[in-house]
Design an enzyme around this catalytic site. Structure first.
Site, PDB file in Angstrom:
ATOM      1  N   GLY A 161       0.855  -1.191   0.000  1.00  0.00           N
ATOM      2  CA  GLY A 161       0.000   0.000   0.000  1.00  0.00           C
ATOM      3  C   GLY A 161       0.885   1.233   0.000  1.00  0.00           C
ATOM      4  O   GLY A 161       2.029   1.198  -0.465  1.00  0.00           O
ATOM      5  N   ARG A 162       0.346   2.323   0.544  1.00  0.00           N
ATOM      6  CA  ARG A 162       1.104   3.587   0.557  1.00  0.00           C
ATOM      7  C   ARG A 162       2.475   3.421   1.205  1.00  0.00           C
ATOM      8  O   ARG A 162       3.493   3.839   0.656  1.00  0.00           O
ATOM      9  CB  ARG A 162       0.357   4.643   1.362  1.00  0.00           C
ATOM     10  CG  ARG A 162      -0.844   5.222   0.701  1.00  0.00           C
ATOM     11  CD  ARG A 162      -1.308   6.422   1.528  1.00  0.00           C
ATOM     12  NE  ARG A 162      -2.646   6.805   1.171  1.00  0.00           N
ATOM     13  CZ  ARG A 162      -3.737   6.259   1.706  1.00  0.00           C
ATOM     14  NH1 ARG A 162      -3.642   5.351   2.632  1.00  0.00           N
ATOM     15  NH2 ARG A 162      -4.934   6.663   1.316  1.00  0.00           N
ATOM     16  N   ILE A 163       2.485   2.814   2.411  1.00  0.00           N
ATOM     17  CA  ILE A 163       3.757   2.734   3.156  1.00  0.00           C
ATOM     18  C   ILE A 163       4.707   1.758   2.467  1.00  0.00           C
ATOM     19  O   ILE A 163       5.900   2.058   2.293  1.00  0.00           O
ATOM     20  CB  ILE A 163       3.504   2.361   4.636  1.00  0.00           C
ATOM     21  CG1 ILE A 163       2.681   3.466   5.308  1.00  0.00           C
ATOM     22  CG2 ILE A 163       4.832   2.138   5.379  1.00  0.00           C
ATOM     23  CD1 ILE A 163       2.217   3.168   6.723  1.00  0.00           C
ATOM     24  N   ARG A 183      -2.281  -8.247  -1.529  1.00  0.00           N
ATOM     25  CA  ARG A 183      -3.592  -8.827  -1.893  1.00  0.00           C
ATOM     26  C   ARG A 183      -3.860  -8.660  -3.382  1.00  0.00           C
ATOM     27  O   ARG A 183      -4.370  -9.547  -4.038  1.00  0.00           O
ATOM     28  CB  ARG A 183      -4.700  -8.129  -1.109  1.00  0.00           C
ATOM     29  CG  ARG A 183      -5.044  -8.831   0.173  1.00  0.00           C
ATOM     30  CD  ARG A 183      -6.327  -8.329   0.744  1.00  0.00           C
ATOM     31  NE  ARG A 183      -6.274  -6.877   0.982  1.00  0.00           N
ATOM     32  CZ  ARG A 183      -7.267  -6.186   1.521  1.00  0.00           C
ATOM     33  NH1 ARG A 183      -8.379  -6.792   1.844  1.00  0.00           N
ATOM     34  NH2 ARG A 183      -7.164  -4.887   1.719  1.00  0.00           N
ATOM     35  N   ARG A 245       2.314  -3.912  12.426  1.00  0.00           N
ATOM     36  CA  ARG A 245       1.691  -4.322  13.678  1.00  0.00           C
ATOM     37  C   ARG A 245       2.331  -5.638  14.128  1.00  0.00           C
ATOM     38  O   ARG A 245       2.547  -6.546  13.316  1.00  0.00           O
ATOM     39  CB  ARG A 245       0.186  -4.554  13.495  1.00  0.00           C
ATOM     40  CG  ARG A 245      -0.648  -3.287  13.435  1.00  0.00           C
ATOM     41  CD  ARG A 245      -0.696  -2.543  14.768  1.00  0.00           C
ATOM     42  NE  ARG A 245      -1.553  -1.384  14.716  1.00  0.00           N
ATOM     43  CZ  ARG A 245      -1.160  -0.149  14.382  1.00  0.00           C
ATOM     44  NH1 ARG A 245       0.099   0.073  14.059  1.00  0.00           N
ATOM     45  NH2 ARG A 245      -2.017   0.858  14.398  1.00  0.00           N
ATOM     46  N   GLU A 274       1.901  -5.069  22.886  1.00  0.00           N
ATOM     47  CA  GLU A 274       2.372  -3.733  23.262  1.00  0.00           C
ATOM     48  C   GLU A 274       1.631  -3.183  24.471  1.00  0.00           C
ATOM     49  O   GLU A 274       0.411  -3.344  24.530  1.00  0.00           O
ATOM     50  CB  GLU A 274       2.143  -2.765  22.085  1.00  0.00           C
ATOM     51  CG  GLU A 274       3.342  -2.648  21.206  1.00  0.00           C
ATOM     52  CD  GLU A 274       3.143  -1.686  20.048  1.00  0.00           C
ATOM     53  OE1 GLU A 274       3.364  -2.129  18.915  1.00  0.00           O
ATOM     54  OE2 GLU A 274       2.775  -0.527  20.270  1.00  0.00           O
ATOM     55  N   HIS A 295       7.601   1.673  18.999  1.00  0.00           N
ATOM     56  CA  HIS A 295       6.508   2.112  18.109  1.00  0.00           C
ATOM     57  C   HIS A 295       6.689   3.592  17.705  1.00  0.00           C
ATOM     58  O   HIS A 295       5.835   4.436  17.987  1.00  0.00           O
ATOM     59  CB  HIS A 295       5.145   1.902  18.777  1.00  0.00           C
ATOM     60  CG  HIS A 295       4.010   1.784  17.798  1.00  0.00           C
ATOM     61  ND1 HIS A 295       2.927   0.983  17.984  1.00  0.00           N
ATOM     62  CD2 HIS A 295       3.799   2.402  16.595  1.00  0.00           C
ATOM     63  CE1 HIS A 295       2.083   1.101  16.964  1.00  0.00           C
ATOM     64  NE2 HIS A 295       2.601   1.964  16.099  1.00  0.00           N
TER      65      HIS A 295
END
Ligand code: DGY
Length: 333
Positions: A161-163, A183, A245, A274, A295
């Site tokens: 995706g974007r990242i 995906r 994550r 976390e 994080h």
């Protein structure tokens, strides 16, 4: 009739300029001392709020949502990820959910690149040597503290995706060969610009990469996507980087494989439980096999202000009777 300002409950302290603007626009209940709210406090908040502004440290589950008062129509999360919110339950109750996509892409990609460099090149370990009042450093040596070369290696990005794409752009400049699993395959033009090779089979990609970067969201479909079985497919010289994550990787299996030398190293900015961190990972970090960060992916002042501004736009638009720009839709889950 004078319309009252919406009661907006914000669960954590936000940058000064964001809080000031919120005070001007809304009846804002801010968390000035930044004490995290427990489940009971969240329940109290949703009972009265018109808008809740939670973030990644809150758990807005069905138990909290079931106590929501009639006024609660919007959850405007101060976050890109929404895995801390039971979005399906919220939507089923007629509560709109928004997030803050886009504005933390470059910062998160920078930090990812930092970890991609830090682990093979032993940057954190080297810095540690120098803070021991120079006692551990006997001077330059041809064979001391050798890491592994970045240039020419294969980077496998999970989640393009974007990242993921922002990581690919940076990594390409460092001479890494870009591979990805996603995906959906990217349009041909994007693949060409990034020189990116698509792998339909994640298993096959994992077995051939030197570095893996996890950049997909945590959803039911990606929980433990890097399972023990899949982690075992990695080459023993491979490194794993995760700024997405913790739940996407089976963290215990990763720690075991790092300990046994079946994976060379890891750079982790996120964790399964976390803020708790697996003690094995902490031990491995002391041995220099792992770099752990708290994080920090989006932790720039600019990024956090931009996130706050997005939250405000989402609330304002919603309160003005329009569709907020960053609605979370069921198809995104
Ligand atoms: C987010 O917003 O989802 C990020 O994880 C915070 O850094």
């Amino acid at each position: 009739m004078v319309r009252r300002k919406p009661l907006v409950v914000v669960t954590r302290k936000l940058p000064e300029s964001v809080e000031t603007r919120m005070r001007e626009l809304f009846d804002a209940k801010l968390n000035v001392d930044d004490t995290p709210m427990d489940q009971a406090a969240l329940v109290e908040a949703v009972k009265t709020a018109d808008v809740l502004v939670p973030t990644v440290t809150d758990r807005i589950d069905s138990a909290v949502l079931s106590q929501a008062g009639e006024n609660l129509r919007l959850i405007a999360s101060f976050s890109n990820g929404v895995d801390h919110i039971d979005v399906s339950t919220a939507l089923a109750r007629g509560i709109t959910v928004t997030n803050t996509p886009g504005v933390l892409t470059e910062d998160t990609a920078d930090l990812t690149m930092g970890l991609i460099l830090a682990v093979p090149r032993r940057i954190a370990e080297g810095a540690q040597v120098m803070t021991n009042e120079g006692e551990d450093w006997q001077g330059w040596s041809p064979t001391w503290m050798l890491g592994r070369r970045i240039w020419g290696k294969r980077l496998g990005i999970i989640g393009m995706g974007r990242i993921g794409q922002a990581v690919a752009r940076r990594a390409k400049a460092f001479g890494l060969q870009i591979h990805y699993h996603n995906r959906h395959r990217l349009p041909h033009g994007v693949e060409e610009t990034l020189d990116a090779t698509y792998w339909d089979s994640l298993d096959q990609m994992l077995a051939r990469m030197d570095i893996i970067s996890v950049n997909c969201p945590h959803t039911p479909a990606t929980f433990h996507l890097l399972s023990a079985r899949r982690l075992k497919l990695l080459k023993p010289e491979a490194y794993v980087v995760n700024t997405a994550r913790g739940e996407v990787i089976d963290e215990s299996a990763l720690a075991r494989l790092l300990e046994s030398g079946d994976i060379a190293g890891a750079g982790l900015d996120v964790f399964e439980q976390e803020p708790a961190v697996n003690p094995k990972l902490v031990r491995l970090a002391r041995q220099g096999k792992v770099v752990l960060l708290p994080h920090l992916g989006s932790a720039t002042l600019e990024g956090r202000v931009d996130m706050g501004e997005k939250v405000i736009v989402n609330i304002k638009t919603f309160m003005d009777g329009h569709r907020p720009p960053d609605r979370v839709l069921p198809a995104m889950l």
